[in-house]
Scaffold this motif. Sequence first.
Motif, mmCIF file in Angstrom:
data_model
loop_
_atom_site.group_PDB
_atom_site.id
_atom_site.type_symbol
_atom_site.label_atom_id
_atom_site.label_comp_id
_atom_site.label_asym_id
_atom_site.label_seq_id
_atom_site.Cartn_x
_atom_site.Cartn_y
_atom_site.Cartn_z
ATOM 1 N N ASP A 1 39.072 49.214 47.875
ATOM 2 C CA ASP A 1 40.237 48.337 47.664
ATOM 3 C C ASP A 1 39.818 46.902 47.340
ATOM 4 O O ASP A 1 40.429 46.251 46.484
ATOM 5 C CB ASP A 1 41.142 48.335 48.904
ATOM 6 N N ASP A 2 38.784 46.421 48.003
ATOM 7 C CA ASP A 2 38.336 45.045 47.734
ATOM 8 C C ASP A 2 37.800 44.903 46.309
ATOM 9 O O ASP A 2 37.968 43.861 45.669
ATOM 10 C CB ASP A 2 37.208 44.642 48.701
ATOM 11 N N LYS A 3 37.158 45.968 45.822
ATOM 12 C CA LYS A 3 36.611 45.906 44.458
ATOM 13 C C LYS A 3 37.737 45.868 43.415
ATOM 14 O O LYS A 3 37.602 45.227 42.370
ATOM 15 C CB LYS A 3 35.684 47.094 44.209
ATOM 16 N N VAL A 4 38.828 46.559 43.698
ATOM 17 C CA VAL A 4 39.986 46.488 42.791
ATOM 18 C C VAL A 4 40.449 45.038 42.681
ATOM 19 O O VAL A 4 40.716 44.532 41.575
ATOM 20 C CB VAL A 4 41.132 47.396 43.303
ATOM 21 N N GLU A 5 40.524 44.354 43.820
ATOM 22 C CA GLU A 5 40.936 42.942 43.814
ATOM 23 C C GLU A 5 39.928 42.062 43.079
ATOM 24 O O GLU A 5 40.305 41.157 42.333
ATOM 25 C CB GLU A 5 41.111 42.425 45.251
ATOM 26 N N PHE B 1 40.331 42.680 39.361
ATOM 27 C CA PHE B 1 41.566 42.014 38.914
ATOM 28 C C PHE B 1 41.349 40.507 38.800
ATOM 29 O O PHE B 1 41.722 39.891 37.797
ATOM 30 C CB PHE B 1 42.721 42.312 39.876
ATOM 31 N N ASN B 2 40.758 39.902 39.813
ATOM 32 C CA ASN B 2 40.570 38.450 39.812
ATOM 33 C C ASN B 2 39.666 37.996 38.663
ATOM 34 O O ASN B 2 39.933 36.982 38.009
ATOM 35 C CB ASN B 2 39.982 37.985 41.149
ATOM 36 N N SER B 3 38.614 38.753 38.402
ATOM 37 C CA SER B 3 37.697 38.384 37.317
ATOM 38 C C SER B 3 38.386 38.483 35.958
ATOM 39 O O SER B 3 38.212 37.609 35.094
ATOM 40 C CB SER B 3 36.470 39.290 37.329
ATOM 41 N N VAL B 4 39.151 39.550 35.778
ATOM 42 C CA VAL B 4 39.844 39.718 34.492
ATOM 43 C C VAL B 4 40.935 38.657 34.351
ATOM 44 O O VAL B 4 41.131 38.076 33.273
ATOM 45 C CB VAL B 4 40.411 41.151 34.375
ATOM 46 N N ASN C 1 42.533 33.538 31.613
ATOM 47 C CA ASN C 1 43.080 32.201 31.864
ATOM 48 C C ASN C 1 44.591 32.158 31.612
ATOM 49 O O ASN C 1 45.080 31.349 30.820
ATOM 50 C CB ASN C 1 42.328 31.201 30.959
ATOM 51 N N PRO C 2 45.350 33.019 32.298
ATOM 52 C CA PRO C 2 46.768 33.171 31.949
ATOM 53 C C PRO C 2 47.643 32.019 32.428
ATOM 54 O O PRO C 2 47.360 31.386 33.449
ATOM 55 C CB PRO C 2 47.166 34.467 32.672
ATOM 56 N N ILE C 3 48.709 31.781 31.677
ATOM 57 C CA ILE C 3 49.714 30.799 32.098
ATOM 58 C C ILE C 3 50.883 31.508 32.783
ATOM 59 O O ILE C 3 51.752 30.873 33.374
ATOM 60 C CB ILE C 3 50.250 29.975 30.907
ATOM 61 N N GLU C 4 50.897 32.840 32.688
ATOM 62 C CA GLU C 4 51.960 33.622 33.332
ATOM 63 C C GLU C 4 51.361 34.964 33.711
ATOM 64 O O GLU C 4 50.583 35.547 32.941
ATOM 65 C CB GLU C 4 53.110 33.798 32.334
ATOM 66 N N VAL C 5 51.703 35.458 34.896
ATOM 67 C CA VAL C 5 51.138 36.709 35.399
ATOM 68 C C VAL C 5 52.254 37.542 36.014
ATOM 69 O O VAL C 5 53.073 37.025 36.779
ATOM 70 C CB VAL C 5 50.080 36.440 36.502
#
Lengths: 117, 117
Positions: free
Chosen positions: B91-95, B98-101, B106-110
Amino acid sequence: MKYKPGKHIIAEFKTTDNKLLLKSHSFKVLIDSLVSSLDLSKVGEVYHDFEGGGYTAVVCLTESHLSVHTWPEFEMITFDVFLSNYLKENDDKVEQIFNSVHDYFNPIEVKRTTLNR
Amino acid sequence: MKYKPGKHIIAEFKTTDNKLLLKSHSFKVLIDSLVSSLDLSKVGEVYHDFEGGGYTAVVCLTESHLSVHTWPEFEMITFDVFLSNYLKENDDKVEQIFNSVHDYFNPIEVKRTTLNR
């Protein structure tokens, strides 16, 4: 988000028909048939059969993707399919693929999440 | 369903950094680096770059899969990552993925949906 790409169905199936979960070959035949009959465009795929049974697969489409992972030891399948509506409306095709895969695995229990992304 | 395979994060990103959405090469470098550093097992992948810009990709792991699809014309990305906890807790690796991607684009909306499947 202004642009709404399309429908994504994410599902878990429990089945008692465990032999369907051992090898990917028949599932691939089903998916190739669906891709062809629904006029989708496959750009690549990975099917990986585990030693001892079970498989994991992803199919990449210009319209997005689908994936399947099986756990014969738990009589369980995870499946998802996502098609964008970029060039044409594909929501009905997402449902058709889901229904065909559902019927293929003949589940006794189904959990389904639908995201209109 | 008694067996709970693992965590699946499904996300849409809007970015103004549109050049990241045109070609898959740098994204592939990021994913290969994550797969290696997180000790995951890739069994295959498909990266497809569209003429005119934009790409679609799926990476098949023994632990399940991840996918990305970009729409440069809408400055939008769809991404999902699903890792099973079959052999170890992921589960931690999924996070982390996600965080790296997320940071990569560099999104302005998620928009993010998390399923504990």
